[in-house]
Scaffold this active site. Structure first.
Site, PDB file in Angstrom:
ATOM      1  N   GLY A 127       6.716   5.256   7.989  1.00  0.00           N
ATOM      2  CA  GLY A 127       5.733   5.962   8.492  1.00  0.00           C
ATOM      3  C   GLY A 127       5.821   6.584   9.684  1.00  0.00           C
ATOM      4  O   GLY A 127       6.679   6.470  10.463  1.00  0.00           O
TER       5      GLY A 127
ATOM      6  N   GLU B 264       9.539  15.929  15.379  1.00  0.00           N
ATOM      7  CA  GLU B 264       9.695  16.170  14.687  1.00  0.00           C
ATOM      8  C   GLU B 264       9.432  17.017  13.208  1.00  0.00           C
ATOM      9  O   GLU B 264       7.772  16.343  13.421  1.00  0.00           O
ATOM     10  CB  GLU B 264       9.549  14.317  13.813  1.00  0.00           C
TER      11      GLU B 264
ATOM     12  N   LYS C  26       0.894  -0.883   0.083  1.00  0.00           N
ATOM     13  CA  LYS C  26       0.341  -0.164   0.101  1.00  0.00           C
ATOM     14  C   LYS C  26       0.733   0.970  -0.188  1.00  0.00           C
ATOM     15  O   LYS C  26       1.341   1.955   0.784  1.00  0.00           O
ATOM     16  CB  LYS C  26      -0.534  -0.399   1.063  1.00  0.00           C
TER      17      LYS C  26
ATOM     18  N   VAL D  34       0.980   6.310  13.312  1.00  0.00           N
ATOM     19  CA  VAL D  34       0.161   5.546  12.776  1.00  0.00           C
ATOM     20  C   VAL D  34       0.609   4.407  12.827  1.00  0.00           C
ATOM     21  O   VAL D  34      -0.241   3.102  12.961  1.00  0.00           O
ATOM     22  CB  VAL D  34      -0.334   5.887  10.470  1.00  0.00           C
ATOM     23  N   GLY D  35       1.434   4.672  12.977  1.00  0.00           N
ATOM     24  CA  GLY D  35       2.712   3.117  13.664  1.00  0.00           C
ATOM     25  C   GLY D  35       1.630   2.092  14.332  1.00  0.00           C
ATOM     26  O   GLY D  35       1.489   1.388  14.493  1.00  0.00           O
TER      27      GLY D  35
HETATM   28  P1  NAD Z   1       1.405   8.338   7.159  1.00  0.00           P
HETATM   29  O1  NAD Z   1       1.761   7.825   8.582  1.00  0.00           O
HETATM   30  O2  NAD Z   1       0.896   9.435   7.776  1.00  0.00           O
HETATM   31  O3  NAD Z   1       1.438   7.681   6.032  1.00  0.00           O
HETATM   32  C1  NAD Z   1       2.335   6.452   5.931  1.00  0.00           C
HETATM   33  C2  NAD Z   1       1.284   5.445   5.341  1.00  0.00           C
HETATM   34  O4  NAD Z   1       0.453   4.707   6.371  1.00  0.00           O
HETATM   35  C3  NAD Z   1       0.394   6.195   4.320  1.00  0.00           C
HETATM   36  O5  NAD Z   1       1.482   5.468   3.430  1.00  0.00           O
HETATM   37  C4  NAD Z   1      -0.637   6.372   4.357  1.00  0.00           C
HETATM   38  O6  NAD Z   1      -1.271   6.281   3.362  1.00  0.00           O
HETATM   39  C5  NAD Z   1      -0.800   5.185   5.532  1.00  0.00           C
HETATM   40  N1  NAD Z   1      -1.445   4.335   6.420  1.00  0.00           N
HETATM   41  C6  NAD Z   1      -2.380   6.005   7.154  1.00  0.00           C
HETATM   42  N2  NAD Z   1      -3.155   5.695   8.304  1.00  0.00           N
HETATM   43  C7  NAD Z   1      -2.918   4.818   7.804  1.00  0.00           C
HETATM   44  C8  NAD Z   1      -3.788   4.095   8.723  1.00  0.00           C
HETATM   45  N3  NAD Z   1      -4.848   4.549   9.589  1.00  0.00           N
HETATM   46  N4  NAD Z   1      -3.920   2.700   8.326  1.00  0.00           N
HETATM   47  C9  NAD Z   1      -2.588   1.816   7.927  1.00  0.00           C
HETATM   48  N5  NAD Z   1      -2.220   2.649   7.024  1.00  0.00           N
HETATM   49  C10 NAD Z   1      -2.399   4.167   7.051  1.00  0.00           C
HETATM   50  O7  NAD Z   1       3.620   9.013   7.267  1.00  0.00           O
HETATM   51  P2  NAD Z   1       4.123  10.165   6.326  1.00  0.00           P
HETATM   52  O8  NAD Z   1       3.610  11.083   6.606  1.00  0.00           O
HETATM   53  O9  NAD Z   1       3.349   9.462   4.773  1.00  0.00           O
HETATM   54  O10 NAD Z   1       5.083   9.637   6.596  1.00  0.00           O
HETATM   55  C11 NAD Z   1       5.866  11.098   7.262  1.00  0.00           C
HETATM   56  C12 NAD Z   1       6.539  10.244   8.254  1.00  0.00           C
HETATM   57  O11 NAD Z   1       6.939   8.637   8.572  1.00  0.00           O
HETATM   58  C13 NAD Z   1       7.601  10.670   9.323  1.00  0.00           C
HETATM   59  O12 NAD Z   1       7.378  10.776  10.942  1.00  0.00           O
HETATM   60  C14 NAD Z   1       8.908   9.873   9.059  1.00  0.00           C
HETATM   61  O13 NAD Z   1       9.685   9.871  10.057  1.00  0.00           O
HETATM   62  C15 NAD Z   1       8.613   8.460   8.754  1.00  0.00           C
HETATM   63  N6  NAD Z   1       9.079   7.649   8.145  1.00  0.00           N
HETATM   64  C16 NAD Z   1       9.763   6.940   8.444  1.00  0.00           C
HETATM   65  C17 NAD Z   1      11.322   6.121   7.979  1.00  0.00           C
HETATM   66  C18 NAD Z   1      11.856   5.701   8.546  1.00  0.00           C
HETATM   67  O14 NAD Z   1      12.644   4.173   7.878  1.00  0.00           O
HETATM   68  N7  NAD Z   1      12.610   4.995   9.675  1.00  0.00           N
HETATM   69  C19 NAD Z   1      11.358   6.855   6.144  1.00  0.00           C
HETATM   70  C20 NAD Z   1      10.020   7.461   5.707  1.00  0.00           C
HETATM   71  C21 NAD Z   1       9.456   7.611   6.644  1.00  0.00           C
END
Ligand code: NAD
Length: 477
Positions: free
Chosen positions: A224, A379, A171, A228-229
């Site tokens: 992400g 962040e 996804k 959400v994690g």
């Molecule tokens: P996000 O958590 O909003 O989205 C990440 C993914 O999760 C997207 O595909 C989104 O559609 C999906 N998502 C959103 N809500 C969801 C739900 N309820 N259930 C399942 N999936 C869902 O994050 P973002 O804004 O896309 O990315 C930014 C964040 O990601 C920052 O905090 C950044 O530090 C982190 N990040 C971490 C790494 C790493 O390797 N540690 C790499 C890149 C980004």
């Protein structure tokens, strides 16, 4: 309109719904993607299960590796097309987009080459027994990836999973998924059997949540945000499914007075403006020993003043942020810091002729940030650097470890003992000594401590994360 890939077919969403993709460059719609949901995730998981029960389940490790390497070559053959797509979707400068496509190819080559080098073990046991530890695929692997490095994250996530013989359901992020969709179509051309690699585009709360909660997956890796994690981990826990979390960071540069400042300063600037600060490993805290503080911040400020922001085609140091909500978020942090009177040591500059409606921000460097300030802990996910002085080694370690995150850090000193002591004392998944590596580093195990998540990707360790063991105990007398 872009298509999803389910069971080897390029397809729309079951219910025909779509999402308009807005360009970061001018905020205008330029493409549509399918708005996949629960029904599409159901189909994708079933397709992956069927692939495992079909020919894919019988592929040798060498055959799997060869296919991944072929896909790596295909990506290189289409490098310019994919770079343009990546730049258009994310707003990245062309040089950055081109680099990201090379890194995607590297993931495919690296794990393609590794596939047949994963061995089991023979374990000494009782007389009359032979014990073999086999390494086996987990089954259906789920992959939820973010928008900041769509191509890199896609390669990093799926290559080890497929190398180990799993079948994947991905996804990608709704804000930037065009490159993963295109590469998954190329995977069909190089001969990946149908159902091995499925991509369902759509919103996180719809397609993403359906994937995380699906009882048919056997593993989930999520990259992400922290919020959400946690949701995703709760969803996988209900089905007792293993979950890897790659979350955010607030990575520090720890600069001692004896550091090679001329070497460090340009790397410090690159480390926080890279991808316009939208990098989980962005070096967003600059911690400097007090005696060298003025000298270091002056040099960093001087270099930052030369940084320029433009469109992907202008190919300056930074592009726009990815979307309107990121734009608001970064501006909120910067405006709050300015309103609180934090000293601005330097900013980058915006190109004179920028399209209206784009999500452009000036990179900014704040000095003497109080240790309790939001900029010292939260962040921003934008090009904002916060400098703070420290007194000695113990103070440096306490300050560097003093956030809830633990993704990456850099230690700058010429003192060998200190390099080791501080490097070992930092609570994070990667420490660079006299260098800094945001992104890339396909070979280097990567992941977080504390709120930055758990589990590891990149390097050989990802092959372990994305597989399981079976202990075969054989009594033969
Ligand atoms: P996000 O958590 O909003 O989205 C990440 C993914 O999760 C997207 O595909 C989104 O559609 C999906 N998502 C959103 N809500 C969801 C739900 N309820 N259930 C399942 N999936 C869902 O994050 P973002 O804004 O896309 O990315 C930014 C964040 O990601 C920052 O905090 C950044 O530090 C982190 N990040 C971490 C790494 C790493 O390797 N540690 C790499 C890149 C980004």
């Amino acid at each position: 309109m872009a298509k999803m890939i389910i069971g080897g077919r390029l397809t729309d969403a079951q219910d025909g719904r779509t999402i308009e993709v807005l360009s970061p460059v001018d905020g205008k719609p330029f493409e549509q993607i399918p708005r996949g949901g629960t029904a599409d995730i159901d189909l994708a998981v079933a397709a992956a299960q069927a692939a495992l029960a079909g020919p894919w389940g019988k592929f040798t490790a060498t055959e799997r590796g060869r296919l991944l390497q072929r896909l790596g070559q295909k990506v290189l053959d289409h490098a310019e097309e994919l770079s343009l797509l990546e730049a258009r979707d994310t707003g990245k400068p062309m040089t950055t987009a081109r680099n990201d496509i090379q890194v995607l190819a590297r993931y495919l080559e690296y794990y393609g080459g590794a596939a047949d080098k994963v061995h089991g073990e023979v374990i000494p046991f009782l007389n009359g027994y032979s014990v073999t530890l086999l390494r086996e695929p987990l089954g259906v692997t789920g992959h939820i990836i973010p928008w900041n490095y769509p191509a890199q994250m896609f390669g990093r996530s799926i290559a080890p999973a497929l190398a180990m013989g799993n079948a994947a359901v991905v996804k990608p992020a709704e804000d930037a998924c065009l490159t993963p969709l295109r590469v998954a179509a190329l995977a069909l051309e190089v001969g990946f059997p149908e159902g091995v690699l499925n991509l369902v585009s759509g919103y996180g709360e719809e397609a993403g949540a359906a994937l995380a909660a699906h009882p048919g997956i056997n593993f989930l890796t999520f990259t992400g945000s922290n919020e959400v994690g946690v949701l995703v981990q709760q969803a996988t826990a209900r089905n007792a499914v293993k979950c890897v979390l790659e979350l955010g960071g607030k990575s520090p540069h720890v600069v001692f007075a004896d550091a090679d400042i001329e070497r460090a300063a340009p790397i410090i600037v690159r480390g926080f403006i890279q991808n316009t600060g939208q990098t989980c490993t962005a070096g967003s805290r600059l911690l400097v020993q007090r005696e060298a503080y003025e000298q270091v911040v002056a040099r960093v400020a001087e270099l930052l003043a030369k940084v320029r922001v433009g469109t992907p085609e202008m190919d300056f140091d930074c592009g726009p942020l990815v979307n309107a909500s990121q734009h608001q978020r970064v501006n909120r942090y910067v405006n709050n810091a300015r309103a609180a009177g934090l000293p601005v040591l330097a900013t980058g500059s915006l190109a004179a002729e920028l399209p209206a409606g784009g999500y452009y921000v000036q990179p900014v460097f704040f000095g003497n940030v109080p240790r309790q300030d939001a900029l010292a802990h939260e962040e921003v996910f934008g090009p904002v650097l916060a400098a703070m002085p420290f007194e000695d080694e113990a103070d440096a370690i306490a300050l560097a470890n003093g956030t809830s995150y633990g993704l990456l850090a850099a230690v700058w000193t010429e003192n060998g003992g200190r390099q080791q002591r501080v490097g070992k004392a930092l609570r994070c998944g990667q420490v660079f000594i006299n260098g800094f590596g945001a992104g890339g580093g396909v070979e280097l195990p990567f992941g977080g401590m504390k709120k930055s998540g758990h589990g590891r990707e990149k390097g050989f360790i990802a092959l372990e994360e994305m597989s399981t063991t079976k202990t075969l105990v054989h009594y033969h007398g």
